[in-house]
Design an enzyme around this catalytic site. Structure first.
Site, PDB file in Angstrom:
ATOM      1  N   LYS A  10      -0.174   5.068  -6.192  1.00 45.14           N
ATOM      2  CA  LYS A  10      -0.834   3.923  -6.836  1.00 45.14           C
ATOM      3  C   LYS A  10      -2.284   4.258  -7.119  1.00 45.14           C
ATOM      4  O   LYS A  10      -2.891   5.134  -6.486  1.00 45.14           O
ATOM      5  CB  LYS A  10      -0.752   2.657  -5.976  1.00 45.14           C
ATOM      6  CG  LYS A  10      -1.409   2.741  -4.583  1.00 45.14           C
ATOM      7  CD  LYS A  10      -2.903   2.460  -4.523  1.00 45.14           C
ATOM      8  CE  LYS A  10      -3.465   2.638  -3.125  1.00 45.14           C
ATOM      9  NZ  LYS A  10      -4.920   2.757  -3.053  1.00 45.14           N
ATOM     10  N   ALA A  98      -4.271  11.962   2.151  1.00 42.24           N
ATOM     11  CA  ALA A  98      -5.570  11.338   2.454  1.00 42.24           C
ATOM     12  C   ALA A  98      -6.403  11.238   1.178  1.00 42.24           C
ATOM     13  O   ALA A  98      -7.584  11.557   1.140  1.00 42.24           O
ATOM     14  CB  ALA A  98      -6.338  12.116   3.533  1.00 42.24           C
ATOM     15  N   GLY A  99      -5.738  10.762   0.088  1.00 45.64           N
ATOM     16  CA  GLY A  99      -6.366  10.819  -1.227  1.00 45.64           C
ATOM     17  C   GLY A  99      -6.708   9.484  -1.850  1.00 45.64           C
ATOM     18  O   GLY A  99      -7.287   9.437  -2.929  1.00 45.64           O
ATOM     19  N   MET A 101      -4.371   7.313  -2.789  1.00 44.75           N
ATOM     20  CA  MET A 101      -3.280   6.980  -3.712  1.00 44.75           C
ATOM     21  C   MET A 101      -2.048   6.460  -2.977  1.00 44.75           C
ATOM     22  O   MET A 101      -0.947   6.432  -3.532  1.00 44.75           O
ATOM     23  CB  MET A 101      -2.927   8.189  -4.577  1.00 44.75           C
ATOM     24  CG  MET A 101      -4.077   8.604  -5.492  1.00 44.75           C
ATOM     25  SD  MET A 101      -3.561   9.757  -6.764  1.00 44.75           S
ATOM     26  CE  MET A 101      -2.721   8.659  -7.903  1.00 44.75           C
ATOM     27  N   ALA A 102      -2.234   6.068  -1.724  1.00 46.33           N
ATOM     28  CA  ALA A 102      -1.151   5.467  -0.919  1.00 46.33           C
ATOM     29  C   ALA A 102       0.013   6.423  -0.675  1.00 46.33           C
ATOM     30  O   ALA A 102       1.169   6.005  -0.628  1.00 46.33           O
ATOM     31  CB  ALA A 102      -0.658   4.152  -1.538  1.00 46.33           C
ATOM     32  N   ASP A 138      -0.895  -1.273   2.351  1.00 47.21           N
ATOM     33  CA  ASP A 138      -0.453  -0.822   1.029  1.00 47.21           C
ATOM     34  C   ASP A 138       1.052  -0.563   0.961  1.00 47.21           C
ATOM     35  O   ASP A 138       1.578  -0.275  -0.120  1.00 47.21           O
ATOM     36  CB  ASP A 138      -1.161   0.495   0.650  1.00 47.21           C
ATOM     37  CG  ASP A 138      -2.636   0.294   0.329  1.00 47.21           C
ATOM     38  OD1 ASP A 138      -3.081  -0.868   0.213  1.00 47.21           O
ATOM     39  OD2 ASP A 138      -3.339   1.318   0.189  1.00 47.21           O
TER      40      ASP A 138
HETATM   41  O1  C5P Z   1      -3.424  -1.295   6.707  1.00 44.18           O
HETATM   42  P1  C5P Z   1      -3.739   0.150   6.896  1.00 44.18           P
HETATM   43  O2  C5P Z   1      -3.206   0.686   8.198  1.00 44.18           O
HETATM   44  O3  C5P Z   1      -3.370   1.002   5.739  1.00 44.18           O
HETATM   45  O4  C5P Z   1      -5.321   0.237   6.995  1.00 44.18           O
HETATM   46  C1  C5P Z   1      -5.960   1.389   7.404  1.00 44.18           C
HETATM   47  C2  C5P Z   1      -7.389   1.031   7.794  1.00 44.18           C
HETATM   48  O5  C5P Z   1      -8.124   0.668   6.626  1.00 44.18           O
HETATM   49  C3  C5P Z   1      -7.524  -0.154   8.724  1.00 44.18           C
HETATM   50  O6  C5P Z   1      -7.422   0.239  10.052  1.00 44.18           O
HETATM   51  C4  C5P Z   1      -8.916  -0.657   8.399  1.00 44.18           C
HETATM   52  O7  C5P Z   1      -9.895   0.150   9.010  1.00 44.18           O
HETATM   53  C5  C5P Z   1      -9.015  -0.394   6.905  1.00 44.18           C
HETATM   54  N1  C5P Z   1      -8.645  -1.571   6.095  1.00 44.18           N
HETATM   55  C6  C5P Z   1      -9.496  -2.656   6.038  1.00 44.18           C
HETATM   56  N2  C5P Z   1      -9.168  -3.738   5.284  1.00 44.18           N
HETATM   57  C7  C5P Z   1      -8.019  -3.765   4.573  1.00 44.18           C
HETATM   58  C8  C5P Z   1      -7.129  -2.662   4.603  1.00 44.18           C
HETATM   59  C9  C5P Z   1      -7.480  -1.580   5.379  1.00 44.18           C
HETATM   60  O8  C5P Z   1     -10.565  -2.659   6.673  1.00 44.18           O
HETATM   61  N3  C5P Z   1      -7.731  -4.837   3.841  1.00 44.18           N
END
Ligand code: C5P
Length: 298
Positions: A10, A98-99, A101-102, A138
């Site tokens: 994405k 780690a880019g 792009m999900a 995501d």
């Molecule tokens: O939800 P996910 O595990 O992908 O999020 C990874 C990290 O990105 C979270 O631990 C948080 O630090 C940050 N994040 C955030 N707010 C969001 C989504 C992600 O702060 N809405």
């Protein structure tokens, strides 16, 4: 017997970030667009799973333990249905690691759909989406694909109309960026500032619905871009190289460091990709069209 699922990457054409919430997440108005770069996840029965393997140019950077979202998806589904997670998940990786792009989220959604098909759980779409939301902000979008507005922490989705095909170029950076680190940098850069409630731009939604690349280019935005550039200043050179090569707009994809370039058409996209690769400001660049379908059994 094995099951293979293909899942798209994405780009966020809008990423409006609100203040940090008490749970540490940030409220978002996040316009997701699925693009035609794919990971494939193959699930095969295997005792004592989940076992994860990965192939592809960046395979060495992919964790193969239970921190991998594919392993966590298998464990979550097995746990919910009282099954043993006896599965080998092979990831054929093409989405940058780690880019921004999900790619990790794609592997989570793909593993969930593949295990669901392998084990015949009969889970509803709503249950699968619930598990996706538990896995990460995501992950639900990786399952549904197309285009969607994500609110909450990005996991609450409203599907969006897209009226045409958009031609993109994506430049891989020399190293990755950690999403939590980029959000922390956002917090640092905005400390003491009043952060408005994140809202989707109606002009941007109209541009998507029309399939109009010029209008979309005029309305894209990414509130995480200053934070990504602060942690990775060389990305400014990649953005400039793509603009000079004819991109309608250039932005950091999500939390980065992949950079995204919107082209007026397919030929221009090929030209921009070649110019970016030759510029020496990125590891490689390639074209992809959007929207792409969500996770699909192949
Ligand atoms: O939800 P996910 O595990 O992908 O999020 C990874 C990290 O990105 C979270 O631990 C948080 O630090 C940050 N994040 C955030 N707010 C969001 C989504 C992600 O702060 N809405």
């Amino acid at each position: 017997m094995s099951v293979t699922v293909r899942v798209p990457a994405k780009v966020n054409v809008q990423l409006a970030v609100g203040a940090a919430r008490p749970d540490g997440f940030h409220g978002l108005a996040n316009v997701f667009l699925a693009v035609g770069l794919y990971d494939e996840i193959t699930a095969t029965p295997s005792a004592g799973g989940p076992r994860i393997t990965c192939s592809g140019p960046d395979a060495a950077e992919v964790p193969l333990d239970r921190t991998n979202l594919a392993a966590r998806a298998a464990l979550a589904l097995a746990g919910r249905y009282g099954l043993a997670p006896d599965v080998h998940l092979h990831i054929t990786k093409d989405i940058p690691v780690a880019g921004g792009m999900a790619g990790g989220s794609a592997d989570g959604a793909g593993a969930l759909l593949a295990c669901d098909a392998l084990w015949g759980t009969g889970a509803s779409r709503a249950e699968l989406l619930d598990i996706c939301a538990e896995l990460g902000s995501d992950v639900p979008f990786s399952l549904v694909g197309g285009a969607a507005l994500g609110t909450g922490r990005g996991e609450r989705l409203t599907p969006l109309e897209v009226g045409g095909t958009f031609h993109w170029v994506f430049a891989r950076a020399a190293r990755g960026l950690s999403t939590p680190a980029v959000f922390r940098e956002f917090d640092r850069l905005t400390e003491g500032l009043r952060i408005p409630e994140p809202v989707a731009s109606q002009d941007l939604l109209d541009a998507l619905a029309k399939g109009d690349p010029e209008a979309l280019a005029a309305t894209v935005s990414n509130d995480l871009q200053p934070a990504a550039l602060s942690l990775f200043p060389e990305l400014a050179d990649t953005l400039a190289a793509g603009r000079a090569a004819g991109a309608l707009t250039a932005l950091v994809s999500g939390s980065g460091p992949t950079t995204a370039f919107l082209a007026p058409d397919a030929t221009a996209a090929e030209d921009i990709a070649r110019a970016l690769t030759a510029s020496g400001t990125c590891r490689s660049a390639r074209v992809a069209t959007a929207p792409a379908p969500g996770a699909t059994l192949v």
